[in-house]
Motif scaffolding. Structure first.
Motif, PDB file in Angstrom:
ATOM      1  N   ASP A  66       0.849  -1.184   0.000  1.00 43.41           N
ATOM      2  CA  ASP A  66       0.000   0.000   0.000  1.00 43.41           C
ATOM      3  C   ASP A  66       0.882   1.230   0.000  1.00 43.41           C
ATOM      4  O   ASP A  66       1.967   1.224   0.592  1.00 43.41           O
ATOM      5  N   SER A  68       0.368   4.008   1.537  1.00 40.06           N
ATOM      6  CA  SER A  68       0.489   4.646   2.853  1.00 40.06           C
ATOM      7  C   SER A  68       1.566   3.990   3.692  1.00 40.06           C
ATOM      8  O   SER A  68       2.104   4.592   4.608  1.00 40.06           O
ATOM      9  N   LYS A  95      -1.458  12.707   9.238  1.00 37.47           N
ATOM     10  CA  LYS A  95      -2.450  12.387   8.195  1.00 37.47           C
ATOM     11  C   LYS A  95      -2.242  10.991   7.648  1.00 37.47           C
ATOM     12  O   LYS A  95      -3.180  10.203   7.477  1.00 37.47           O
ATOM     13  N   VAL A  96      -0.973  10.704   7.381  1.00 40.65           N
ATOM     14  CA  VAL A  96      -0.653   9.382   6.815  1.00 40.65           C
ATOM     15  C   VAL A  96      -1.101   8.280   7.771  1.00 40.65           C
ATOM     16  O   VAL A  96      -1.625   7.238   7.348  1.00 40.65           O
ATOM     17  N   GLU A  97      -0.885   8.530   9.045  1.00 40.53           N
ATOM     18  CA  GLU A  97      -1.259   7.531  10.046  1.00 40.53           C
ATOM     19  C   GLU A  97      -2.745   7.230   9.991  1.00 40.53           C
ATOM     20  O   GLU A  97      -3.165   6.069  10.003  1.00 40.53           O
ATOM     21  N   ILE A  99      -4.854   7.669   7.516  1.00 39.94           N
ATOM     22  CA  ILE A  99      -5.208   6.972   6.273  1.00 39.94           C
ATOM     23  C   ILE A  99      -4.802   5.508   6.359  1.00 39.94           C
ATOM     24  O   ILE A  99      -5.541   4.603   5.970  1.00 39.94           O
ATOM     25  N   LYS A 100      -3.618   5.304   6.897  1.00 38.44           N
ATOM     26  CA  LYS A 100      -3.110   3.924   6.992  1.00 38.44           C
ATOM     27  C   LYS A 100      -4.018   3.071   7.857  1.00 38.44           C
ATOM     28  O   LYS A 100      -4.358   1.937   7.502  1.00 38.44           O
ATOM     29  N   LYS A 102      -7.149   3.523   8.530  1.00 38.11           N
ATOM     30  CA  LYS A 102      -8.419   3.280   7.824  1.00 38.11           C
ATOM     31  C   LYS A 102      -8.267   2.133   6.849  1.00 38.11           C
ATOM     32  O   LYS A 102      -9.088   1.211   6.798  1.00 38.11           O
ATOM     33  N   ARG A 103      -7.206   2.177   6.109  1.00 41.08           N
ATOM     34  CA  ARG A 103      -7.032   1.163   5.059  1.00 41.08           C
ATOM     35  C   ARG A 103      -6.807  -0.222   5.645  1.00 41.08           C
ATOM     36  O   ARG A 103      -7.313  -1.220   5.138  1.00 41.08           O
ATOM     37  N   ARG A 106     -10.101  -1.578   6.845  1.00 38.21           N
ATOM     38  CA  ARG A 106     -10.958  -1.967   5.720  1.00 38.21           C
ATOM     39  C   ARG A 106     -10.518  -3.291   5.139  1.00 38.21           C
ATOM     40  O   ARG A 106     -11.322  -4.156   4.787  1.00 38.21           O
TER      41      ARG A 106
END
Lengths: 161, 631
Positions: A66, A68, A95-97, A99-100, A102-103, A106
């Motif tokens: 990924d 991120s 921010k990256v944290e 997003i990471k 979340k991904r 998921r």
């Protein structure tokens, strides 16, 4: 000061914690606790020990490839200190944290989806097979029959009249 | 060459010791048991062996002595002469010759007796022959007593000789006794030679070593020489003469200017002229010693003339004083330089020049054109050299700062950092955020990458990846799930009850167990059937029948006495109980005493059975993230 990664379970090793083992070929192994150290000494393969991150990633239970994840990487060329770069980096990290996380969540959710289908099918088959344990086959039938009889009698009476 | 061997000569035992050693060795190392009933060849062999063994031992030891001692013809003539002076060449050679003869005699004796023993026909004869052989060998050796003693003394003295290397650079000190030779050697080297006011304090040669121009030099101190002809010289003086004669060294002739040695300057000059021939081909320096007491300029006319003559002949005269160190260094330098030059000259004349020529001659390439080719010195080196010479004021060091500030000083290396914005030098740099190293994220292009990532994330969100899928399950499905969970629970309960039943004992058919009406009705009601007013049902008949019991007659009174007693005896829980209050108390006591037992599910007071000695939930299981000290 750096937070290292445990060689065996990939957990963070904070300063003042864990153990470091240096082998004769100058390879350094850090361990977060004696559990990992002892497993290592027993020559267990972390990729086969189910509770480690190495296993989970290699078995596809966690997000591996990924964008991120590419942000956090050990770099060998140091960059000269520059205040704005550092402050921007800290902001970016946050921010990256998010997003990471979340991904990753998921990914796991998607993996578990098929389990839900199986669960449904299992419930249906269970009910089909073993309903007799909680409900007698003609549970309310006596009453029904009675009602029917009463109804029929009533009809008969009516007919008679 | 022969230097080191002097210390490695084997100890020469006295004759008596020698005999004792060899004989006891023979006794220990050869078999000792023999009987006369053995076969004759065996007896002969036994005794022959003893004779040969003794002979072998003697031979070996004597040969070793002969080889260990230096052959005067093989060593350097300096050592040969020195040994001659000290030990007398003839005596030495004679002693060794005697030893050699003894060795040969012993060999012959052994040979003869071994030959004779071949014809020995009894144990007694052979034994006598052996005795005779050994006796003769020992007598031969007893006669060498004097030689052996002498050789032992020679060996001891030899091993204590100073290790003078005759081929290396040497400075030789000579002169009258008490002129100050030993004081000079003490000054210049690390040697510690005895210095006393009486003559002949130094009785033998002494060696000291010193360093000059990165080379090792030997300084040899000799005993004083008196002025008489060669034949009348004693051993001590002869040593000095030998040294002078054989060592190719720089000669330092020491003269006592103050005449404190007890000899006038004229006498010293006489001696000098007498031993002049020995100084041929050697660099010579005259040391006018003890100049702190009297200088040459303070001397009388004739004495000064002596020195003037010497200088006129071309001999260097240097005034020295071992006490005040005046001129000592000068003498040293002068002597060493001249000796070196002399040695170089000698080497040039020999055939071995070409081996050494590269060390003596510097080859310079010939110019092929007029172009100047100076040696290249980098600019930095030149600047450095200039700076060293000029002693330029250095920049302010940390140390200077520390001294200046005293207690307030803190080492702040951040001020030397080379950053793009110098005002950021004192910043405290963050290293860690929430378990991540900031250094792992630092990248000049991080903003761009972050933008790309965010864009991607937006796209994904739009595509609906992150929609929470609330499955609105229809009611049917929910009902099915509920039923399924009920079924599972019911199954589990059934399994548990079946596990709890008692499997020991005979397996009775189902009909042997009586089914209670109440349980039956309850079960069926749970399954959903209607169980109200079922009194008339078939299964309720039984209970009815139980109610209608046959009326019995009053039972006949017991016939025997025991029966009557048992009838008249009050039941246990009523005997001894006076009234209702006591009865109540007794009953509560009984119940409370049973409470603990019942709580633990025991059959009675004596039931100590433990159902689960090692409960699994406490002892088994994996080690989760926790410490090892408790589970």
């Amino acid at each position: 000061m750096r937070i290292e990664k445990c060689y065996f379970c990939s957990a963070p090793v904070y300063p003042g914690h864990g153990m470091m083992f240096v082998r004769n070929d100058c390879k350094v192994f850090r361990f977060c606790r004696s559990k990992c150290h002892k497993n290592f000494k027993k020559k267990r393969n972390p990729r086969k020990t189910r509770w480690t991150k190495a296993f989970r990633k290699s078995a596809g239970k966690e997000l591996t490839l990924d964008n991120s994840l590419e942000f956090e990487k050990r770099r060998n060329i140091p960059v000269k200190y520059n205040r704005e770069l550092w402050s921007k980096t800290v902001e970016a990290m946050k921010k990256v944290e998010s997003i990471k996380n979340k991904r990753q969540a998921r990914f796991i959710l998607n993996r578990l989806k098929s389990g839900k289908e199986l669960e449904k099918a299992a419930a249906i088959s269970e009910v089909k097979k073993n309903i007799h344990l909680i409900r007698a086959p003609h549970a309310g039938q006596a009453k029904q029959l009675e009602d029917k009889m009463v109804q029929k009698l009533a009809e008969d009476v009516e007919m008679d009249e | 060459m022969a230097l080191y061997n002097f210390k490695k000569i084997m100890v020469v035992p006295t004759a008596k010791d020698f005999i004792d050693i060899t004989l006891s060795k023979t006794q220990r190392k050869t078999p000792t048991v023999i009987h006369k009933h053995y076969q004759i060849h065996r007896i002969r062999h036994f005794y022959m062996r003893k004779v040969k063994f003794t002979q072998q031992n003697y031979h070996d030891r004597l040969s070793q002595i002969l080889t260990d001692f230096p052959k005067l013809d093989d060593v350097h003539p300096f050592y040969a002469d020195l040994m001659n002076v000290l030990y007398d060449k003839d005596h030495f050679k004679l002693a060794l010759g005697q030893i050699n003869i003894a060795k040969n005699l012993i060999d012959n004796v052994a040979k003869d007796y071994v030959r004779l023993m071949k014809y020995g026909d009894s144990l007694y004869r052979c034994k006598q022959l052996k005795r005779a052989a050994l006796g003769r060998m020992c007598t031969i050796l007893k006669r060498q007593k004097q030689s052996l003693e002498y050789l032992e003394q020679v060996r001891q003295h030899l091993s204590r000789l100073p290790t003078i290397d005759p081929n290396t650079r040497t400075l030789l000190l000579c002169g009258y006794p008490n002129v100050g030779k030993s004081s000079f050697i003490n000054k210049v080297t690390r040697a510690d030679v005895e210095v006393q006011p009486y003559a002949f304090t130094t009785k033998s040669l002494f060696v000291g070593h010193m360093d000059y121009k990165y080379l090792r030099w030997q300084v040899v101190d000799t005993p004083g020489i008196l002025d008489h002809p060669l034949e009348e010289r004693n051993t001590i003086e002869m040593q000095a003469i030998t040294a002078l004669a054989h060592l190719r060294a720089a000669v330092l002739y020491v003269m006592d200017v103050s005449e404190q040695c007890g000899h006038a300057l004229s006498q010293q000059l006489e001696l000098f002229n007498n031993i002049r021939p020995l100084f041929a081909n050697k660099p010579l320096i005259v040391m006018a010693n003890k100049c702190d007491v009297r200088k040459i300029s303070e001397l009388s006319e004739e004495n000064q003339k002596i020195f003037a003559d010497l200088i006129a002949e071309g001999i260097t005269v240097i005034e020295t004083s071992s006490l005040t160190d005046e001129g000592v260094m000068q003498v040293k330098a002068e002597a060493c330089d001249r000796l070196l030059a002399h040695r170089v000259d000698t080497k040039m004349k020999t055939k071995k020049v070409h081996d050494v020529l590269n060390r003596l001659h510097l080859a310079v390439p010939t110019k092929r054109d007029q172009k100047a080719r100076p040696p290249f010195i980098p600019e930095g080196a030149l600047l450095r050299r200039k700076a060293m010479e000029m002693d330029a004021p250095k920049r302010k060091l940390e140390r200077d700062l520390e001294v200046e500030l005293g207690d307030d000083y803190t080492l702040d290396l951040q001020k030397y950092w080379d950053l793009m914005n110098p005002e950021e030098k004192q910043d405290k740099i963050p290293e860690v955020w929430e378990g991540h190293n900031i250094a792992d994220y630092i990248d000049p292009e991080i903003m761009k990458r972050l933008e790309d990532l965010e864009r991607e994330e937006e796209l994904r969100e739009k595509a609906g990846e992150y929609d929470s899928e609330e499955e609105s399950e229809d009611e049917e499905m929910q009902e099915i799930r509920q039923l399924a969970s009920q079924i599972r629970e019911k199954r589990k309960l059934k399994i548990l009850t079946s596990k709890e039943k008692d499997t020991q004992g005979p397996r009775m058919p189902r009909t042997a167990k009586k089914v209670e009406r109440a349980t039956l009705e309850k079960e069926m009601a749970d399954l959903g059937l209607d169980m109200t007013d079922k009194d008339d049902s078939h299964y309720a008949l039984r209970s009815r029948s139980l109610v209608r019991k046959r009326k019995r007659e009053v039972s006949a009174p017991p016939t025997s006495r025991t029966r009557s007693q048992s009838a008249s005896r009050p039941p246990r829980d009523q005997s001894g109980v006076r009234d209702a209050k006591m009865l109540k108390k007794v009953k509560t006591m009984m119940k409370s005493s049973q409470k603990e037992m019942n709580r633990q599910g025991r059959k009675g007071e004596s039931d100590r059975h433990v159902f689960d000695v090692k409960p699994k939930h406490l002892l088994a299981g994996k080690r989760k993230s926790g410490s090892t000290s408790r589970r």
